[in-house]
Every structure is written in structure tokens, then in C-alpha cells.
Design a protein around this motif. Sequence first.
Motif, PDB file in Angstrom:
ATOM      1  N   ARG A 268      -4.817   5.594   1.882  1.00 18.57           N
ATOM      2  CA  ARG A 268      -3.924   4.746   1.438  1.00 18.57           C
ATOM      3  C   ARG A 268      -5.038   4.356  -0.500  1.00 18.57           C
ATOM      4  NH1 ARG A 268      -4.942  -1.002   4.595  1.00 18.57           N
ATOM      5  NH2 ARG A 268      -6.950  -1.022   3.681  1.00 18.57           N
TER       6      ARG A 268
ATOM      7  N   TRP B  22      -3.981  -0.329   8.779  1.00 13.57           N
ATOM      8  CA  TRP B  22      -3.916   1.437   8.888  1.00 13.57           C
ATOM      9  C   TRP B  22      -2.984   2.304  10.300  1.00 13.57           C
ATOM     10  CZ3 TRP B  22      -5.761   4.231   5.808  1.00 13.57           C
ATOM     11  CH2 TRP B  22      -7.175   4.520   4.164  1.00 13.57           C
TER      12      TRP B  22
ATOM     13  N   TRP C 277       0.911  -1.215  -0.562  1.00 20.36           N
ATOM     14  CA  TRP C 277       0.185   0.230  -0.154  1.00 20.36           C
ATOM     15  C   TRP C 277       1.001   1.752  -0.102  1.00 20.36           C
ATOM     16  CZ3 TRP C 277      -5.030   0.434  -0.419  1.00 20.36           C
ATOM     17  CH2 TRP C 277      -6.268  -1.433  -0.250  1.00 20.36           C
ATOM     18  N   TYR C 278       0.574   2.191  -0.569  1.00 18.73           N
ATOM     19  CA  TYR C 278       1.471   3.782  -0.657  1.00 18.73           C
ATOM     20  C   TYR C 278       0.173   4.330   0.680  1.00 18.73           C
ATOM     21  CZ  TYR C 278       3.270   2.420  -4.625  1.00 18.73           C
ATOM     22  OH  TYR C 278       4.399   1.750  -6.199  1.00 18.73           O
ATOM     23  N   TYR C 279       0.836   5.184   1.215  1.00 18.71           N
ATOM     24  CA  TYR C 279       0.133   5.328   2.712  1.00 18.71           C
ATOM     25  C   TYR C 279       0.276   7.406   1.952  1.00 18.71           C
ATOM     26  CZ  TYR C 279      -1.154   1.122   4.954  1.00 18.71           C
ATOM     27  OH  TYR C 279      -1.346   0.372   5.307  1.00 18.71           O
TER      28      TYR C 279
ATOM     29  N   TYR D 157      -6.687   7.495  -3.926  1.00 15.26           N
ATOM     30  CA  TYR D 157      -6.419   7.649  -2.014  1.00 15.26           C
ATOM     31  C   TYR D 157      -7.477   7.148  -1.626  1.00 15.26           C
ATOM     32  CZ  TYR D 157      -1.500   7.809  -3.114  1.00 15.26           C
ATOM     33  OH  TYR D 157       0.269   7.635  -2.672  1.00 15.26           O
TER      34      TYR D 157
END
Length: 563
Positions: A266, A344, A246-248, A274
Motif C-alpha cells: 500500500r 490491511w 490508501w492505495y492498495y 508501495y
Amino acid sequence: MMRTMLTLALFASAAPAAALAAPNTAQFSNFVYSGSDPSDAVRAAPDQYRNPILQGFYPDPSVVRVGKDFYLVNSTFAWFPGLPIHHSTDLVHWEQIGNALDRPGMLDFKRLGLSRAVFAPAITHHDGLFYILNTCVDCGGNFLITAKDPKGPWSDPVWLPEVGGIDASLFFDEGEGGDGRAWIVNNDNPPGQPEYQGHRAIWIQEYDPKAQKTIGPRSVLLDKGVNPAAKPIWPEGPHILKKDGWYYLVAAEGGTAEGHSQVVLRGKSVTGPYVPYKDNPILTQRGLPKDRPLPITSAGHADLVDTPDGKWWATFLAVRPYGDDLYNTGRETFLLPVEWKDGWPVILENGQTIPYVKTAPKLPALKTAPTSGPFTAKETFAGPELPKGWMTMRIPTARWWSVKGGILSVEARKDRLGGNEQPSVWARRQQHMNATVSTTVRFEPKADGDKAGLAAIQNDAFYWFVGLVRDGGKTLVRVEKRTGAGDPADGVVVAEKPVSLAKGQGLNLRINVKGGGLDFAYGTAPGQWETLKADADGASLSTKVAGGFVGTMLGVYAHGAEQ
């Protein structure tokens, strides 16, 4: 003692210390700072650390790990040298190892207010090179500097005119699924006209590190905030991190006052889309009872970092008021662990208060001078440079000071405090709610208007001064203040007494800070003090009254009416 390495070559034409004209030179010795806080009563166990980890004017922290070492950078606005670089091995004990902006030729702050110039920096590391992205507000825009060693030297700025707004940070897409490309994320105006005050967006654009320029189109990652219907304000300070596919996108929201917060979104692609976390914000102190004991407020602008043992932590800014949103120490750097919940990152559950003590990371600690809790710092001025944490207002164009043999010699120049100039000021941060600073000054004021002594500075319009002055042909010890733009730039006389000193005799000066109160004292013999003014209104140095983004600086000042 580590020293600030201002580039002396740029000052080669300046007069050496011995050549400074005697009547216009103030000599300072025995500079002592000591401070404590009501929160010191909250005891820390041997395995705990104390918040904030960097007390005083250390806002907008950005942190990066390289192997077993951590490096942190903070905003400094129009103070110089700027962008302090701290090093740690445990995220708790920090040692300042340099200043990324340490050469007068790098930037030009002109006559900007002290809360303009260099805003939130972001530090990262890739392939043996450190990067800092930063914004010089009203003095050039967004720029990038690099260094092989975080101690410096850092490169001259590479300007990025295509990157608008503020708070730019750099992300390298490495690891599983990454293609190695670099991306800049930052706060800027929304694609259309802003719908309300504080309506901003987070943008992304690819960056070519070899060509040192942006490429391709810009696109919006977040418009308004995580709940657009609520008209959130000032999404800013964005960072992208990558974990478990995942990209946060982690960003501040709500402005830097009591409504400040941190949010997270995310996605499966660096360019989005996102999706926001359903339980945002992941950090805030808004909505808590205002009468809670020892409050910490205005928390946000976080940066997340992992440790070699696989844990995650967040550095962020917050403030410690002594009254209703009254604080003189500025925005400070705090630390909390990050808990990953269902994929998260959560820094602090909503409704919880930021703790003053917390279990420390299980990492080896540096042995260094304290940056939190009660402490005393004595500066002996051994030379040849000042400590790295000392700063002056704006950027000097000549060397008007020297440090040698226990003496800080400062030329009493025409540039004055209160005039948005580059006055003869060197200062260090007020790091405690209750603090005392003292020094001995030797100065022979010859012309009316000559002065030298101690100053407590929030900005050009809000400062206090105690020291030797010449007025009406008489030498006086005087307290002066400026508590608003309506006051004369040279200050308003608060209290004064004639003083007679033998040639070469020093005058001891002291400022005692007690939350929102200030005491000023002087003495002609060691340990003997006479109060010149007690219980002055120090709340005039608070951010709430004086405005801006900086904290109070305590230091020395000299001014010469004639040159």
C-alpha cells in the motif's frame, strides 16, 4: 436456454445446415453431463456456500460490482467464444450472460496452442461503461474492449502497443482525494536485464479513456516481489484498489503452480511508493502437508470487491488435485471473505486451508443453474445456438454447425483434432473430479479416416476419443488417444469393435471420468452399455502431464478425411 450469439453475419457465406453434405455430417442428440466430487460429502448449511463457486476451467477471475450486481470474467486462452461474462447478486450463484469475445473478426488465434491467446482479463466499470483489459499472447499483445451492457456487444479491440507484458488491469482514481485519472497496471520485464527466471516487475502508466491510449511515462511499482532477497518469481495479475485514503496494490506471486500466492502493498499515491504488508502472503496454500485430505492447492490471482453492505470478498483461482498435483478440471474460481486487519486486507491467514464450505454473503441470490456441487446438465439442442458455456478450438472462419430441433449437426471437415487447426469440435468444461458425459451420434463414415463421436480434450497433443470410424473399408466403434506430441496427430488405437447400424440408427456413446481414470462405452439401445475400454490413463489429461493453463473439455468431434 441462453445461447451463444456468435455473429452470424460473418458466416453468411457458409452453407446452411440443410446443405451440409450428408456423408460428412454428424448429428448429435441427448447430450448429458453429470458430475460429483469427494468433497460433496462436506455438507453445506442453508446459510453457507460451496467452493469453488465456478467449477472447472474458470481461471484468473476478475470481478466488479455495479450497484447491487456483480460481474465476473475468466481467461479462456485459445478456446472460442472467449472471456465468459457471469452475473451474480450474491457472489455465490452465477449465471453466464455472454462472452466478451464472441465475433470471429475480433481476434485471430491462428494455429496457436490452446494455452496461448487470451490470458488473464480484468473487468472494471466507470461512468456507465464496462472495460476489459486483456492480452492476446502471440496474437497482438494488450488490448481494451468496452461495452455499455456486460451482456454485449463488446467493442472491437483497441490495441495498446505501449503496454508490454501481460495481465493488464485498469484503475480509475475516484472518491475522496481522487482526481478521476485512469491508470493501467500490468506485469512486464524489469527495467534492466532479468536476474533470474521469473524475475518480473509490476508497471503503471496513465490512460486517457477518451483518446483510448496511454499517456505519459511508465514507472515501476514493484520489482521482483515483496521480498526481493528471496528472488520471488512471476509477480502478476495486479489490481489497484482504494480504501480509507490508501492505495492498495494486490498481486499474485510465485507462479501458478503449488507455490502460488497473493500479496499486498500500500501507499499514499497511486504511483507509489508501495510498502509491502509485513505478514504477506495474504493467501496461499504452499507449505501445507501434501497428505492432507481433499487438498486445494495453487491458490492466487485474486481480485477484491466490496458489497453493498460494506463487506469485502475475494475471488481467486485454485485447483483440486486427485493425486500428487494431478488435476484434469483446470484452475477454478473460488470465493473467500476479506478481513481488514490494521488497515490491511487478509484473505486467509498463513497455514490455514481453504474451506470447501463457508458462511455466504448476506445478499439476495439469483435463481440459476448450479455451478458448484453435484449436478446434472442436459442439453437438448433446441437451438438456434449452443449454450454460452460451450466452446470450440480457436476461431472458426465459417459456420460448419447448426443447432435445431434437438440436433447439433456438425460438418466432418478436414481440420483435425491434434493438428493445431480449427477442427469440428464443440465442448463444455469438465467441472467435477468424477464425471460422466454421454450423447447419441448418427453418422455414416464413407471414407477411411472419417470419424465422429465424443472427445475429452486437454490440448492438441493430449486427448481421448470414442466414436464411429471408418478404417479398412469397415465401420468400427473405436477408442483413440493422443498422449504426447510423439503420438500420431490422428491418435493411437486403444480399442475397437465392428459395429453394424441401420440407416439413420444412432449409436450411444459415453465417457466416464473417475479422477485419473477413464471408461469408454457404447450402446445401440437405450440403457444398454458395453464397455469398450475401462480404466484408461486419464492422468494424461492432467495439467501436470499435458502442461498448459486450461482444463479438460468434454464434447463432440467430427472429422472427414475427404472433402
